[in-house]
Every structure is written in structure tokens, then in C-alpha cells.
Design a protein around this motif. Sequence first.
Motif, PDB file in Angstrom:
ATOM      1  N   GLY A  78       0.782  -1.229   0.000  1.00  0.00           N
ATOM      2  CA  GLY A  78       0.000   0.000   0.000  1.00  0.00           C
ATOM      3  C   GLY A  78       0.808   1.271   0.000  1.00  0.00           C
ATOM      4  N   ALA A  79       2.142   1.171  -0.217  1.00  0.00           N
ATOM      5  CA  ALA A  79       2.989   2.355  -0.152  1.00  0.00           C
ATOM      6  C   ALA A  79       4.055   2.319  -1.237  1.00  0.00           C
ATOM      7  CB  ALA A  79       3.657   2.447   1.222  1.00  0.00           C
ATOM      8  N   ARG A  80       4.511   3.491  -1.616  1.00  0.00           N
ATOM      9  CA  ARG A  80       5.634   3.591  -2.547  1.00  0.00           C
ATOM     10  C   ARG A  80       6.943   3.379  -1.777  1.00  0.00           C
ATOM     11  NH1 ARG A  80       4.951   8.810  -6.502  1.00  0.00           N
ATOM     12  NH2 ARG A  80       3.266   7.990  -7.841  1.00  0.00           N
ATOM     13  N   PHE A 132       2.988   0.200   5.978  1.00  0.00           N
ATOM     14  CA  PHE A 132       1.810  -0.654   5.843  1.00  0.00           C
ATOM     15  C   PHE A 132       0.684  -0.156   6.741  1.00  0.00           C
ATOM     16  CE2 PHE A 132      -0.482  -4.217   7.898  1.00  0.00           C
ATOM     17  CZ  PHE A 132      -1.231  -4.655   6.811  1.00  0.00           C
ATOM     18  N   VAL A 133       1.007   0.163   8.002  1.00  0.00           N
ATOM     19  CA  VAL A 133      -0.015   0.672   8.915  1.00  0.00           C
ATOM     20  C   VAL A 133      -0.501   2.048   8.463  1.00  0.00           C
ATOM     21  CG1 VAL A 133      -0.461   1.441  11.282  1.00  0.00           C
ATOM     22  CG2 VAL A 133       0.777  -0.693  10.880  1.00  0.00           C
ATOM     23  N   ALA A 134       0.420   2.901   8.048  1.00  0.00           N
ATOM     24  CA  ALA A 134       0.031   4.245   7.604  1.00  0.00           C
ATOM     25  C   ALA A 134      -0.951   4.199   6.443  1.00  0.00           C
ATOM     26  CB  ALA A 134       1.272   5.041   7.211  1.00  0.00           C
ATOM     27  N   ALA A 135      -0.837   3.181   5.599  1.00  0.00           N
ATOM     28  CA  ALA A 135      -1.683   3.092   4.408  1.00  0.00           C
ATOM     29  C   ALA A 135      -3.157   2.882   4.750  1.00  0.00           C
ATOM     30  CB  ALA A 135      -1.188   1.966   3.503  1.00  0.00           C
ATOM     31  N   PHE A 136      -3.442   2.321   5.931  1.00  0.00           N
ATOM     32  CA  PHE A 136      -4.861   2.109   6.279  1.00  0.00           C
ATOM     33  C   PHE A 136      -5.304   2.849   7.541  1.00  0.00           C
ATOM     34  CE2 PHE A 136      -2.819  -1.493   8.554  1.00  0.00           C
ATOM     35  CZ  PHE A 136      -3.368  -1.342   9.826  1.00  0.00           C
ATOM     36  N   ALA A 137      -4.378   3.495   8.266  1.00  0.00           N
ATOM     37  CA  ALA A 137      -4.717   4.048   9.580  1.00  0.00           C
ATOM     38  C   ALA A 137      -5.285   5.453   9.536  1.00  0.00           C
ATOM     39  CB  ALA A 137      -3.483   4.024  10.481  1.00  0.00           C
ATOM     40  N   GLY A 138      -5.285   6.092   8.384  1.00  0.00           N
ATOM     41  CA  GLY A 138      -5.937   7.386   8.256  1.00  0.00           C
ATOM     42  C   GLY A 138      -5.073   8.563   8.679  1.00  0.00           C
ATOM     43  N   PRO A 139      -5.545   9.793   8.403  1.00  0.00           N
ATOM     44  CA  PRO A 139      -4.734  10.988   8.619  1.00  0.00           C
ATOM     45  C   PRO A 139      -4.524  11.370  10.076  1.00  0.00           C
ATOM     46  CG  PRO A 139      -6.938  11.599   7.881  1.00  0.00           C
ATOM     47  CD  PRO A 139      -6.850  10.108   7.773  1.00  0.00           C
ATOM     48  N   ASN A 159      11.707   6.526   1.808  1.00  0.00           N
ATOM     49  CA  ASN A 159      10.433   5.838   1.561  1.00  0.00           C
ATOM     50  C   ASN A 159       9.263   6.590   2.174  1.00  0.00           C
ATOM     51  OD1 ASN A 159      11.635   3.794   0.092  1.00  0.00           O
ATOM     52  ND2 ASN A 159      11.846   2.426   1.845  1.00  0.00           N
ATOM     53  N   ILE A 160       9.442   7.112   3.381  1.00  0.00           N
ATOM     54  CA  ILE A 160       8.372   7.884   4.010  1.00  0.00           C
ATOM     55  C   ILE A 160       7.992   9.075   3.134  1.00  0.00           C
ATOM     56  CG2 ILE A 160       7.817   9.385   5.969  1.00  0.00           C
ATOM     57  CD1 ILE A 160       9.538   7.528   7.711  1.00  0.00           C
ATOM     58  N   ALA A 161       8.999   9.751   2.587  1.00  0.00           N
ATOM     59  CA  ALA A 161       8.759  10.977   1.821  1.00  0.00           C
ATOM     60  C   ALA A 161       8.045  10.740   0.500  1.00  0.00           C
ATOM     61  CB  ALA A 161      10.091  11.690   1.567  1.00  0.00           C
ATOM     62  N   GLN A 162       8.014   9.506   0.010  1.00  0.00           N
ATOM     63  CA  GLN A 162       7.370   9.219  -1.274  1.00  0.00           C
ATOM     64  C   GLN A 162       5.865   9.022  -1.148  1.00  0.00           C
ATOM     65  OE1 GLN A 162       9.601   9.874  -3.559  1.00  0.00           O
ATOM     66  NE2 GLN A 162      10.949   9.916  -1.753  1.00  0.00           N
ATOM     67  N   ASN A 163       5.346   9.093   0.067  1.00  0.00           N
ATOM     68  CA  ASN A 163       3.942   8.771   0.305  1.00  0.00           C
ATOM     69  C   ASN A 163       3.192   9.957   0.906  1.00  0.00           C
ATOM     70  OD1 ASN A 163       3.668   5.674  -0.219  1.00  0.00           O
ATOM     71  ND2 ASN A 163       5.624   5.934   0.847  1.00  0.00           N
ATOM     72  N   PRO A 164       1.879  10.020   0.690  1.00  0.00           N
ATOM     73  CA  PRO A 164       1.096  11.175   1.129  1.00  0.00           C
ATOM     74  C   PRO A 164       0.497  11.033   2.521  1.00  0.00           C
ATOM     75  CG  PRO A 164      -0.291   9.760  -0.213  1.00  0.00           C
ATOM     76  CD  PRO A 164       1.074   9.101  -0.158  1.00  0.00           C
ATOM     77  N   PHE A 165       0.969  10.064   3.316  1.00  0.00           N
ATOM     78  CA  PHE A 165       0.283   9.757   4.571  1.00  0.00           C
ATOM     79  C   PHE A 165       0.459  10.863   5.614  1.00  0.00           C
ATOM     80  CE2 PHE A 165       1.797   5.399   3.073  1.00  0.00           C
ATOM     81  CZ  PHE A 165       0.663   5.197   2.302  1.00  0.00           C
TER      82      PHE A 165
END
Length: 299
Positions: A78-80, A132-139, A159-165
Amino acid sequence: MGNARDACGPAARLASARGMSDHQPYGTYAPAGLVAAIARRTLRFSPDSWRGRRMAMFLRRLAITLMRGKPLDVERLGARMRLHPYNNNCEKKVLFTPQFFDPQERALLKARLEPGCTFLDIGANIGAYALFVAAFAGPRARILAVEPQPDIFDRLTYNIAQNPFHTVKAVACAVADKAGELTLFVDPRNRGESSLKIVGTNESAQIKVPAVTLMDLVRTEGLTRIDAIKLDVEGAEDLILEPFLREAPPALLPKLLVIEDGVDQWQIDLPKLLEGHGYRETGRTRLNRMFERVAANPA
């Protein structure tokens, strides 16, 4: 919170000075040709099939040879992520066979954690669990990804910086039973097995890293609750949890623990200690044990 990186002291300088990751824009290393075909194929093998696992391992070795030391930019769990599958088993699994990467543990986290949860990934490596958790845990979630190895920490923050979480904070330090500067024994063959204890690692590969206790980390971050902790520190799990369980108020005790099974290295009976604090073991895999807190005062 925003995608962030933090340090427990001078490790911030080490992380940037020794970082080994390639900071080319994401997509620079998109899979192509035969490597892309292999990556698509290995995703389809069932973790329950012995033949499938063997074939996946064969194809993975072939693809790694063809990659010639370069990383790949892919979406997994669920993440880049930008993954370097050379000296890190975690990155090999996540890149080619994410379905083999702790499926039971991840299923439990997804079933138990609610939107807005607080999750600590201690021994975060390149961030597979945290993302993985960030992808489903919400803002409204709050996720700490703690990793002491400077070059692996660099990969984690990329890796963290490539995602909008915007919910994952990277912390550059070790977690131990005492604060201060400690020796980390680095395993050059599998960076995920580097440890504050000598556990099958190359004793000559050593770096100094800052360390904090789990209680100090929680206080510094201002956490008032913890929903789950994933703790993967190569046999030092007992050294971290014993003082935390002794000092933490009941409201801070996590509801769920995913702990690397280091029973051969633990100095205390950690499952018994956890039982005394209201936990029961609810699952066990080849690598990990899972504990859930079912009572504030066990019978």
C-alpha cells in the motif's frame, strides 16, 4: 504531523553523512524488461505452496543478478518504496514476495488497529511495517519508525517521503534498557539482523549509535496511549520491555505487541512477564510472537 525525521542526539548528522540511498526522483528505477516480468510473476506465488516458494526464490535470485546493484521503485504493502534487495532480507521479501512478508502479523494489525491509532515500529528497517499501517490508519494516526543504522535510516526517510500519509515520523536511534551511546553490531550480509547484542553478527562491524529507553521515547514524543508496538531488535526485546512494563502507567501499555521471537537470546522469561501485565499470546509464526492485553489485572 507530516513526514519527518528526528534523532535522539547526534545520530542526525550520522544519518546524513553515512546515508547510502540514491536520492534520484521516485520512478527513476522503475522495473523494466525481464526484471519487471519477474517482479510481476513472483507476486502471484502463494505463501502456502512449497513449490511456489522455491520458484519465487529462484526467480528472485535471477532478478537481483540482472539488477546489477541498482534499486527498484515499486508500490508494495500500500505504499511507494525504493528497495535495495542486496544485503537486507526485508527488502528482498517486500520487493519480490510481499505476500510472504509476515502475513499473519500484518493481518492482525489490520484487524485490531483503528483509524487514528498510535503505532510504534521499533527496529523499523526501511519502513515496511510503519508504511503498511500508515496506508490504512488514516490521517489522524501517529506512527513512529525507529531505526539506528544511519544508511538504513536514510532509506527509511526516503520511503516515508514518497507517500502522502503525513503520519510517519522517523527517529534515528536505538531503543535499549538504558540511555546513552551504545555499540551496534552490524551484520553486513543482512542488515535486518544488526543488534545491540552479539547474535550471530560480524563482531568487527560496529558503529556507535545513540540509544534511549522505550519510556524516554514515549515521554519525549508526548504519547498518551499506544495501540500497538512492533518490536524487532534481534534478541534485545526483553531488555527493552522489562523496564517499560515496570515504569509505565497502565494507560500507556499497548493493546497489541508483535515481538520477534528471541527466546534463545532473552535473559528473562518474557512471555511470563507479559502474562503478569495482562497479556496473552494470541499467535506465533516462525519469526514472531503476538500478544494482546486482555486484562489490566490478570487473574
